[in-house]
Design a protein around this motif. Structure first.
Motif, PDB file in Angstrom:
ATOM      1  N   PRO A   8       0.807  -1.225   0.000  1.00  0.00           N
ATOM      2  CA  PRO A   8       0.000   0.000   0.000  1.00  0.00           C
ATOM      3  C   PRO A   8       0.839   1.274   0.000  1.00  0.00           C
ATOM      4  CG  PRO A   8      -0.167  -1.137   2.112  1.00  0.00           C
ATOM      5  CD  PRO A   8       0.583  -2.039   1.188  1.00  0.00           C
ATOM      6  N   VAL A 103     -10.789  -2.101   8.927  1.00  0.00           N
ATOM      7  CA  VAL A 103     -10.211  -1.725   7.639  1.00  0.00           C
ATOM      8  C   VAL A 103     -11.256  -0.965   6.846  1.00  0.00           C
ATOM      9  CG1 VAL A 103      -8.571  -3.648   7.527  1.00  0.00           C
ATOM     10  CG2 VAL A 103     -10.851  -3.914   6.553  1.00  0.00           C
ATOM     11  N   ARG A 118     -10.060   2.287  -3.091  1.00  0.00           N
ATOM     12  CA  ARG A 118      -8.981   1.342  -2.768  1.00  0.00           C
ATOM     13  C   ARG A 118      -7.665   2.086  -2.509  1.00  0.00           C
ATOM     14  NH1 ARG A 118     -12.227  -1.459  -6.171  1.00  0.00           N
ATOM     15  NH2 ARG A 118     -12.890  -3.503  -5.448  1.00  0.00           N
ATOM     16  N   ALA A 122      -5.644   2.284   1.239  1.00  0.00           N
ATOM     17  CA  ALA A 122      -4.212   2.051   1.439  1.00  0.00           C
ATOM     18  C   ALA A 122      -3.646   2.941   2.541  1.00  0.00           C
ATOM     19  CB  ALA A 122      -3.459   2.253   0.128  1.00  0.00           C
ATOM     20  N   GLU A 125      -4.086   0.970   5.602  1.00  0.00           N
ATOM     21  CA  GLU A 125      -3.165  -0.162   5.592  1.00  0.00           C
ATOM     22  C   GLU A 125      -1.746   0.281   5.949  1.00  0.00           C
ATOM     23  OE1 GLU A 125      -3.551  -2.458   1.950  1.00  0.00           O
ATOM     24  OE2 GLU A 125      -5.683  -1.975   1.904  1.00  0.00           O
ATOM     25  N   THR A 126      -1.324   1.445   5.439  1.00  0.00           N
ATOM     26  CA  THR A 126       0.020   1.925   5.776  1.00  0.00           C
ATOM     27  C   THR A 126       0.081   2.367   7.235  1.00  0.00           C
ATOM     28  OG1 THR A 126      -0.422   4.171   4.964  1.00  0.00           O
ATOM     29  CG2 THR A 126       0.620   2.621   3.421  1.00  0.00           C
ATOM     30  N   ALA A 129       0.456  -0.710   9.241  1.00  0.00           N
ATOM     31  CA  ALA A 129       1.790  -1.296   9.052  1.00  0.00           C
ATOM     32  C   ALA A 129       2.902  -0.411   9.622  1.00  0.00           C
ATOM     33  CB  ALA A 129       2.042  -1.545   7.568  1.00  0.00           C
TER      34      ALA A 129
END
Length: 179
Positions: A8, A103, A118, A122, A125-126, A129
């Motif tokens: 992502p 999410v 989408r 991301a 998601e980043t 992470a």
């Protein structure tokens, strides 16, 4: 660009870098460009159409992301820039609980708005992470290229030391010599 579907952070930098300020080229000048970019990254089905409103939403999202990534050079705040907040609010997203964390999930039907959603997902998601604060844009004003700061102390300022870092340092040196 291979690999952006799986990472992502690379997807976000790839998206922001559709505008290359240094060479004055924009990869998203028409709705067809947007549809092709999304399809090329598996974010929308091939043959999906995009309209003028989708293109405006994409550019707002891209520039909001660029602004947010610029802020990653300074003190970290939890707030997103208003431009990015507005761009995200216009996208068809919902929160889903999968496993241990929430999410963002694009709403159907697939197409340009879902593809942009989408890209927006991301961001979450980043953040999950730990790479979101490492997404930055080059501080060289003529460049503004997005990159992932992989330096140990998270202090990288330029996309490339050999190009933009050298430009900045040479300019600074010349200014000091003039005075």
């Amino acid at each position: 660009m291979a690999g952006t579907d799986d990472d992502p952070a690379l997807l976000l930098t790839d998206f922001v870098n559709t505008l290359n300020i240094d060479s004055a080229t924009d990869g998203l000048t028409t709705p067809d460009d947007l549809a092709g970019w999304l399809a090329g990254r598996g974010l929308a089905p091939g043959g999906a159409r995009a309209g003028d409103a989708d293109l405006r939403a994409a550019i707002a999202l891209r520039e909001g992301l660029r602004e947010a990534m610029s802020a990653h050079h300074g003190p970290q705040t939890a707030d997103l820039p208003a431009a990015l907040e507005d761009a995200l609010a216009a996208l068809p997203l919902r929160v889903a609980l999968t496993g241990e964390r929430p999410v963002l999930v694009p709403l159907d039907p697939p197409g340009a708005p879902a593809g942009l959603a989408r890209v927006a997902a991301a961001i979450m998601e980043t953040a999950a992470a730990g790479t979101w604060p490492r997404l930055k844009v080059c501080q060289e004003g003529t460049c503004r290229w997005a990159f992932l700061d992989t330096s140990k102390n998270r202090s990288r300022a330029w996309c490339s030391m050999s190009t933009c870092g050298n430009r900045t340092k040479t300019r600074s040196y010349r200014e000091r010599r003039r005075v």
